[in-house]
Design an enzyme around this catalytic site. Structure first.
Site, mmCIF file in Angstrom:
data_model
loop_
_atom_site.group_PDB
_atom_site.id
_atom_site.type_symbol
_atom_site.label_atom_id
_atom_site.label_comp_id
_atom_site.label_asym_id
_atom_site.label_seq_id
_atom_site.Cartn_x
_atom_site.Cartn_y
_atom_site.Cartn_z
ATOM 1 N N SER A 231 0.850 -1.186 0.000
ATOM 2 C CA SER A 231 0.000 0.000 0.000
ATOM 3 C C SER A 231 0.889 1.241 0.000
ATOM 4 O O SER A 231 1.789 1.338 -0.824
ATOM 5 C CB SER A 231 -0.972 -0.044 1.182
ATOM 6 O OG SER A 231 -2.017 0.877 0.995
ATOM 7 N N LYS A 235 4.554 2.086 -1.995
ATOM 8 C CA LYS A 235 5.068 3.286 -2.680
ATOM 9 C C LYS A 235 6.459 3.620 -2.148
ATOM 10 O O LYS A 235 7.383 3.923 -2.907
ATOM 11 C CB LYS A 235 4.135 4.477 -2.444
ATOM 12 C CG LYS A 235 2.668 4.294 -2.764
ATOM 13 C CD LYS A 235 1.882 5.579 -2.450
ATOM 14 C CE LYS A 235 0.398 5.328 -2.199
ATOM 15 N NZ LYS A 235 -0.325 4.887 -3.371
ATOM 16 N N GLN A 273 -7.508 5.616 -8.030
ATOM 17 C CA GLN A 273 -7.355 6.787 -7.187
ATOM 18 C C GLN A 273 -6.781 7.938 -8.012
ATOM 19 O O GLN A 273 -5.711 7.821 -8.592
ATOM 20 C CB GLN A 273 -6.424 6.505 -6.003
ATOM 21 C CG GLN A 273 -6.285 7.701 -5.066
ATOM 22 C CD GLN A 273 -5.353 7.442 -3.884
ATOM 23 O OE1 GLN A 273 -4.524 6.528 -3.924
ATOM 24 N NE2 GLN A 273 -5.477 8.235 -2.834
ATOM 25 N N GLU A 281 -4.018 13.325 -0.106
ATOM 26 C CA GLU A 281 -4.363 12.483 1.036
ATOM 27 C C GLU A 281 -3.314 12.587 2.137
ATOM 28 O O GLU A 281 -3.629 12.707 3.317
ATOM 29 C CB GLU A 281 -4.509 11.034 0.586
ATOM 30 C CG GLU A 281 -4.896 10.095 1.707
ATOM 31 C CD GLU A 281 -5.076 8.657 1.227
ATOM 32 O OE1 GLU A 281 -5.116 7.775 2.083
ATOM 33 O OE2 GLU A 281 -5.165 8.447 0.006
ATOM 34 N N TRP A 325 -9.315 0.969 -7.121
ATOM 35 C CA TRP A 325 -8.605 2.115 -6.544
ATOM 36 C C TRP A 325 -7.088 1.973 -6.665
ATOM 37 O O TRP A 325 -6.361 2.970 -6.727
ATOM 38 C CB TRP A 325 -9.003 2.232 -5.075
ATOM 39 C CG TRP A 325 -8.596 3.479 -4.358
ATOM 40 C CD1 TRP A 325 -7.618 3.607 -3.421
ATOM 41 C CD2 TRP A 325 -9.192 4.786 -4.480
ATOM 42 N NE1 TRP A 325 -7.552 4.894 -2.957
ATOM 43 C CE2 TRP A 325 -8.517 5.646 -3.583
ATOM 44 C CE3 TRP A 325 -10.233 5.302 -5.252
ATOM 45 C CZ2 TRP A 325 -8.836 6.989 -3.445
ATOM 46 C CZ3 TRP A 325 -10.558 6.635 -5.110
ATOM 47 C CH2 TRP A 325 -9.867 7.478 -4.221
ATOM 48 N N HIS A 362 -6.761 -6.676 0.212
ATOM 49 C CA HIS A 362 -5.626 -5.757 0.132
ATOM 50 C C HIS A 362 -4.504 -6.238 1.042
ATOM 51 O O HIS A 362 -4.718 -6.562 2.210
ATOM 52 C CB HIS A 362 -6.080 -4.355 0.541
ATOM 53 C CG HIS A 362 -5.070 -3.278 0.301
ATOM 54 N ND1 HIS A 362 -4.267 -3.230 -0.811
ATOM 55 C CD2 HIS A 362 -4.738 -2.190 1.043
ATOM 56 C CE1 HIS A 362 -3.508 -2.162 -0.757
ATOM 57 N NE2 HIS A 362 -3.762 -1.516 0.362
#
Length: 619
Positions: A231, A235, A273, A281, A325, A362
């Site tokens: 998640s 990144k 997203q 965010e 997403w 996820h």
């Protein structure tokens, strides 16, 4: 935001045909390895960076082989400096600057944890990480897991690698405004820094690797490190692998928008997203990226170029096509585009993108990934096996690279030069102090010209692994930050512009001078602030009370019962029960007669009360 609920690479691989649906066979023609330094292109002159106002709109992925001067890369030897250009573009327009190694990095590595102490330009910060070792005696390669969310730790350990659990939020905190960022990185570089959290987290990974390198390799090996996360930590793992070439294997999981997903493709992917959301965010991306959320086609780089920064090192991307997403289709575009650089470098077997999975949860631990994960770790971190990478893209989220590029992949030769330089000779050390030494050697020769020298160091008079600690464009090098009264061995190798490296030189051995003897210094604490359950001592003033210069100091004191050290700065700290020992770091160990340093401090938690440490001694 979707938050996860769980959670020297060498390859000589032959072509393999993969029968599974969506699999594309890849091949590799030559061995590749992680670099011995954080940034091999640090000496490349990068000029011609465009300004934001002059950026054209380019709807397709920019040509990763097109240099800033308008010519294309035509030989593998040119890739090092082309990567430096991509790095500069990515920092300026996407992530913000990831600074090079600070002036002072110290710490410790044990079988259960790592401590990191950083100082730079008068500012300092500290953080730590946990260590979970596999069975065996070691030393072990390490996989740094961001935020406890990443590749399956049981599989990592079964493959023979240690798990290093790193909390990125200690280095770059979420939930803060861009004008007042917090965490260890921003303590050093300022709360208003334009660098986003992803680059800050990557900086933290690099500092952990620095400490592993300095540790001597008795617990963790310094030349075989991986990084993983899921998640938003995926990144971070992606960016960490791109910006530190010492990382042999990068394993992001479901990194989504702001991660691997091609910026240009995201606006056209239903349910993905939006870039404005990924930017707003959390301050993950650099401040400058805010100008491109509505028009990513103006960016001079895209995520395929970030993949290219990892090439030819190991990359294993694990993705999820079941959650719109996460932008898996756009991620496949980024992966396919970056794989073209792997192909040009002859390292196709070193990249895998795998989104063809059944479990839609996820950050789930998926059975499809278990075997390739173990094989990939063995290949890149343990130097065993010859696993071949592949593109296993879910049919429901398959991107089409042909729609996103108008450039062709060149066949990069090795510039025709396959002859390595001669080995340097006459390596010798001189001027050795308690914390440094000066090296010199006789120059190598090469038929096309030398590019520089790599400096290698190993701990102790025998055994221990030689790891690269620096580079030099001349025939001399000053190594600093050494430990007093300690033996080190050095070797030097030459490299030419084509990337050929020479045999190593002779070995030079040094033993640093002892630190100061007792009675040469004094330590005086100042309680800066205190409260019922804690206090801060700043400064802990160390004064040279002798009549000659000292080149190191050690302060010892005793914490009252129940007191626990929770942080420190500008000193290397060890504890044994309630006894605390603080030793100098490189920048504050040398004190002239009568001189003092006021840079050292620490913080302690305590049961309710007003007791303070006692018994301060300095030697």
């Amino acid at each position: 935001m979707i938050i996860g609920i769980r959670m020297r690479a060498v390859a000589l691989a032959a072509a393999v045909t993969l029968a599974a649906a969506g699999a594309v066979a890849l091949t590799s023609a030559e061995a590749v390895a992680a670099a011995g330094v954080e940034d091999e292109g640090a000496d490349c002159a990068v000029s011609g960076l465009p300004g934001e106002g002059s950026l054209p709109t380019v709807s397709r992925l920019p040509d990763p082989f097109m240099k800033l001067n308008g010519t294309r890369v035509s030989a593998r030897s040119e890739w090092r400096c082309r990567r430096a250009e991509i790095k500069a573009l990515a920092e300026r327009f996407v992530y913000g600057e990831k600074p090079a190694k600070p002036s002072g990095v110290t710490g410790t590595v044990s079988r259960t944890g790592i401590t990191v102490n950083v100082s730079h330009n008068g500012r300092s910060a500290s953080f730590s990480a946990g260590v979970d070792l596999p069975s065996g005696s070691g030393p072990f390669p390490a996989v740094i897991v961001l935020g406890g969310l990443g590749a399956d730790t049981a599989t990592i350990k079964a493959a023979g690698a240690a798990v290093v659990t790193y909390d990125p939020l200690a280095v770059g905190r979420e939930g803060t405004p861009r004008s007042s960022k917090q965490g260890a990185f921003y303590n050093v570089y300022g709360s208003s820094s334009g660098t986003g959290l992803l680059a800050a987290w990557a900086w933290g990974v690099s500092r952990i690797i620095d400490v592993i390198e300095q540790s001597g390799g008795s617990v963790l090996t310094a030349d075989a490190t991986g990084v993983t996360g899921c998640s938003r930590y995926g990144k971070g793992a992606f960016v960490a692998g791109a910006f530190d070439q010492r990382i042999a294997l990068t394993m992001p999981i479901e990194p989504g928008s702001g991660g691997l997903a091609a910026f240009r493709a995201i606006p056209g992917e239903s349910g993905a997203q939006p870039l404005s959301s990924a930017y707003g965010e959390q301050p993950w991306l650099g401040d400058a990226f805010g100008s491109f959320t509505g028009n990513p086609a103006r960016l001079p780089v895209d995520t395929h170029s970030v993949v290219a920064m990892i090439a030819p090192r190991g990359l294993f991307v694990m993705d999820n096509p079941h959650i719109d997403w996460l932008a898996a289709r756009s991620a496949s575009v980024g992966a396919l585009g970056g794989a073209e650089v792997y192909k040009a470098l002859g390292a196709e077997a070193n990249i895998t993108y795998w989104s063809d999975v059944q479990d839609g949860n996820h950050c789930a631990t998926r059975s499809e990934w278990r075997t390739p994960l173990q094989q990939t770790i063995q290949k890149f971190l343990r130097n065993t096996g010859s696993h071949t990478g592949s593109m296993r893209i879910s049919p429901s989220k398959r991107g089409n690279l042909a729609e996103w590029r108008d450039w062709q992949t060149p066949a990069l030769g090795g510039s025709g030069d396959t002859t390595p330089p001669t080995a340097p000779t006459g390596l010798a050390a001189s001027g050795t102090t308690a914390t440094g030494t000066s090296l010199s050697w006789t120059a190598s020769t090469d038929d096309t010209g030398l590019a520089g020298y790599d400096i290698l160091r190993a701990p102790g008079p025998s055994g221990g692994t030689f790891t690269q600690v620096g580079t030099s464009a001349t025939t001399s090098y000053a190594d600093t930050g050494l430990t007093p009264d300690t033996t080190y061995r050095y070797q030097v190798r030459a490299r030419d512009a084509a990337g050929n490296t020479s045999p190593v030189s002779n070995t030079a051995q040094v033993t640093t001078q002892p630190g100061p003897s007792g009675g040469t210094c004094a330590a005086v604490p100042t309680v800066q602030t205190q409260w019922s359950t804690g206090y801060v001592v700043q400064p802990l003033t160390i004064t040279n009370t002798s009549s000659s210069t000292i080149t190191g100091w050690t302060v010892t004191f005793t914490l009252p019962a129940g007191h626990t050290l929770t942080g420190s700065w500008n000193g290397t700290v060890t504890t044994s029960g309630q006894t605390v020992t603080i030793r100098n770091v490189a920048h504050n160990g040398t004190l002239a007669a009568g001189a003092r340093t006021t840079s050292v401090g620490f913080q302690v938690s305590r049961p309710s009360g007003d007791a303070l440490p006692s018994g301060y001694t300095c030697a």
